[in-house]
Structures are given as C-alpha cells and as structure tokens.
Design a protein around this motif. Sequence first.
Motif, PDB file in Angstrom:
ATOM      1  N   HIS A 177      -1.125  17.046  -1.665  1.00 56.67           N
ATOM      2  CA  HIS A 177      -1.167  15.878  -3.057  1.00 56.67           C
ATOM      3  C   HIS A 177      -1.070  14.478  -2.285  1.00 56.67           C
ATOM      4  CE1 HIS A 177      -1.645  14.634  -7.131  1.00 56.67           C
ATOM      5  NE2 HIS A 177      -0.295  14.037  -6.858  1.00 56.67           N
ATOM      6  N   LEU A 178      -1.922  13.552  -3.003  1.00 53.63           N
ATOM      7  CA  LEU A 178      -1.650  12.207  -2.746  1.00 53.63           C
ATOM      8  C   LEU A 178      -1.019  11.539  -3.860  1.00 53.63           C
ATOM      9  CD1 LEU A 178      -1.297  10.191  -0.453  1.00 53.63           C
ATOM     10  CD2 LEU A 178      -4.048   9.689  -0.872  1.00 53.63           C
ATOM     11  N   SER A 179      -0.048  10.881  -4.218  1.00 56.53           N
ATOM     12  CA  SER A 179       0.346  10.054  -5.254  1.00 56.53           C
ATOM     13  C   SER A 179       0.058   8.543  -4.683  1.00 56.53           C
ATOM     14  CB  SER A 179       1.812  10.181  -5.868  1.00 56.53           C
ATOM     15  OG  SER A 179       1.993  11.535  -6.204  1.00 56.53           O
ATOM     16  N   ALA A 180      -0.644   7.913  -5.455  1.00 56.86           N
ATOM     17  CA  ALA A 180      -1.134   6.593  -4.786  1.00 56.86           C
ATOM     18  C   ALA A 180      -1.182   5.481  -5.711  1.00 56.86           C
ATOM     19  CB  ALA A 180      -2.269   6.575  -3.953  1.00 56.86           C
ATOM     20  N   PRO A 181      -0.154   5.151  -6.699  1.00 56.34           N
ATOM     21  CA  PRO A 181      -0.134   4.428  -7.665  1.00 56.34           C
ATOM     22  C   PRO A 181      -0.268   2.835  -7.285  1.00 56.34           C
ATOM     23  CG  PRO A 181       1.977   5.145  -7.364  1.00 56.34           C
ATOM     24  CD  PRO A 181       1.200   5.997  -6.604  1.00 56.34           C
ATOM     25  N   GLY A 182       0.062   2.517  -6.143  1.00 51.75           N
ATOM     26  CA  GLY A 182      -0.012   1.171  -5.732  1.00 51.75           C
ATOM     27  C   GLY A 182      -0.563   0.911  -4.434  1.00 51.75           C
ATOM     28  N   ARG A 183      -1.458   1.994  -3.948  1.00 47.08           N
ATOM     29  CA  ARG A 183      -2.187   1.885  -2.621  1.00 47.08           C
ATOM     30  C   ARG A 183      -2.896   0.579  -2.754  1.00 47.08           C
ATOM     31  NH1 ARG A 183      -6.744   6.240  -1.245  1.00 47.08           N
ATOM     32  NH2 ARG A 183      -7.755   4.503   0.405  1.00 47.08           N
ATOM     33  N   ASP A 184      -3.413   0.012  -3.826  1.00 44.93           N
ATOM     34  CA  ASP A 184      -4.256  -0.938  -3.708  1.00 44.93           C
ATOM     35  C   ASP A 184      -3.670  -2.380  -3.443  1.00 44.93           C
ATOM     36  OD1 ASP A 184      -3.145  -0.756  -6.021  1.00 44.93           O
ATOM     37  OD2 ASP A 184      -5.138  -1.534  -7.225  1.00 44.93           O
ATOM     38  N   ARG A 185      -2.280  -2.134  -3.699  1.00 45.24           N
ATOM     39  CA  ARG A 185      -1.434  -3.242  -3.425  1.00 45.24           C
ATOM     40  C   ARG A 185      -0.507  -3.138  -2.029  1.00 45.24           C
ATOM     41  NH1 ARG A 185      -0.912  -1.697  -8.464  1.00 45.24           N
ATOM     42  NH2 ARG A 185       1.096  -0.798  -8.362  1.00 45.24           N
ATOM     43  N   LEU A 186      -1.078  -2.174  -1.373  1.00 46.54           N
ATOM     44  CA  LEU A 186      -0.213  -2.272  -0.082  1.00 46.54           C
ATOM     45  C   LEU A 186      -0.978  -3.450   0.720  1.00 46.54           C
ATOM     46  CD1 LEU A 186      -0.104   1.469   0.770  1.00 46.54           C
ATOM     47  CD2 LEU A 186       1.808  -0.025   0.539  1.00 46.54           C
TER      48      LEU A 186
END
Length: 192
Positions: A177-186
């Motif tokens: 699974h990939l949780s990525a709530p702030g990936r766009d803000r890395l």
Amino acid sequence: MHAMQYELTLPAGYDMGVIRDRVARRGHLLDDWDGLGLKAYLIRERGLRGSPVDQYAPFYLWNTVDGMNAFLWGGGFQGICDDFGRPPVRQWTGLAYEEGRASHARFAVRRRQPVPDNGPLSDAVAEAVDETRWLAVADGALLAAAAVDTSRWELVHFSLWEHDTPQADGEVFEVLHLSAPGRDRLPRARRW
C-alpha cells in the motif's frame, strides 16, 4: 524532508498473510496523516527477489518533523510496538527527491551505503543527488529519493517502481500500500 524506516524481521516461515491482512485493514489510516509525504508499506519474503528473510519494513518520507513526531509519539507507531515490540527506527536527513513518470508503485528498492571516507563530502552528496535524478527518469520509476544519516555516515537511496524489474541496485521489496497525503509537497531536487 526526512526519511524514516523500521524493519520487523520475522521468524523463518512466518505467515506473511498476517502482514498483508494487517496492511489491508490499517494501511488507509495514514492516507491523510498531516506532515507525511508518503509511507510505502513494504515486505520482503524469504526466497523471493533475493531476500534471505521475511520482513515488514515500511519506509516513510516526511514533509515535517512535527508530522513524524506526532506519528512516533502520538499513537500511530504504538500499534507496531503493541503487536511486535518496539523496533529501532532509522532516520535520515533528506538530500534529494524526484518524481518519475510511472502511475503506481508495486515494488521498492532500498540501498544503504557508507559515505566514502576519502574526498570532499560535497562530492559524495552530489553523486547521491545525481543518482536520484537518474533513477527518477528510468522506465517504470514512480519516484526516487536520497538521504543521509550523519551519525553513521550512511546514504540511503530509495525508489518506487511499477514493475518487478527495477533499474536500481539494492534490496527489493513488494509494496502492499502507498499512503501519500503530502507527496505533492515533498520538496523536489537537492535540499541545500
């Protein structure tokens, strides 16, 4: 950006279905965790893709120290401690992050290596940044990151892939699974 990982090396012959079920039931709980860039729920199974062990080894990229601390001290991490005991948690300071062109993650590659003793530190770190860029543009790459632990002088390279033939050296993990709530803000590119 901060990288973090703990590893639960399980007894030989452990029923990895237990871990798969755990992630299926609980993985979504971090899908909106404040301060989290991403969490890749990773496993290795003995005898598959060169793994000598059965292992659960989630890898995190955090946008904020506050988010990481809230996870460690505010309850998110307690479930692992309650069920498996408290594992050591490795942390690295982010050096670089790059997005790839793939649409989803099925596999991850992690490589840890010592920072060379000879030569300027800036050269070693520049090589890690260059490798991050190279990995991110490779066919099938979703993303790539590099970070450093200055207490051990160790680099970690981490990448996510949509296929089972990643173009990276290191230990190969399956992504459950990939949780990525702030990936766009890395933060992209190098971090200094």
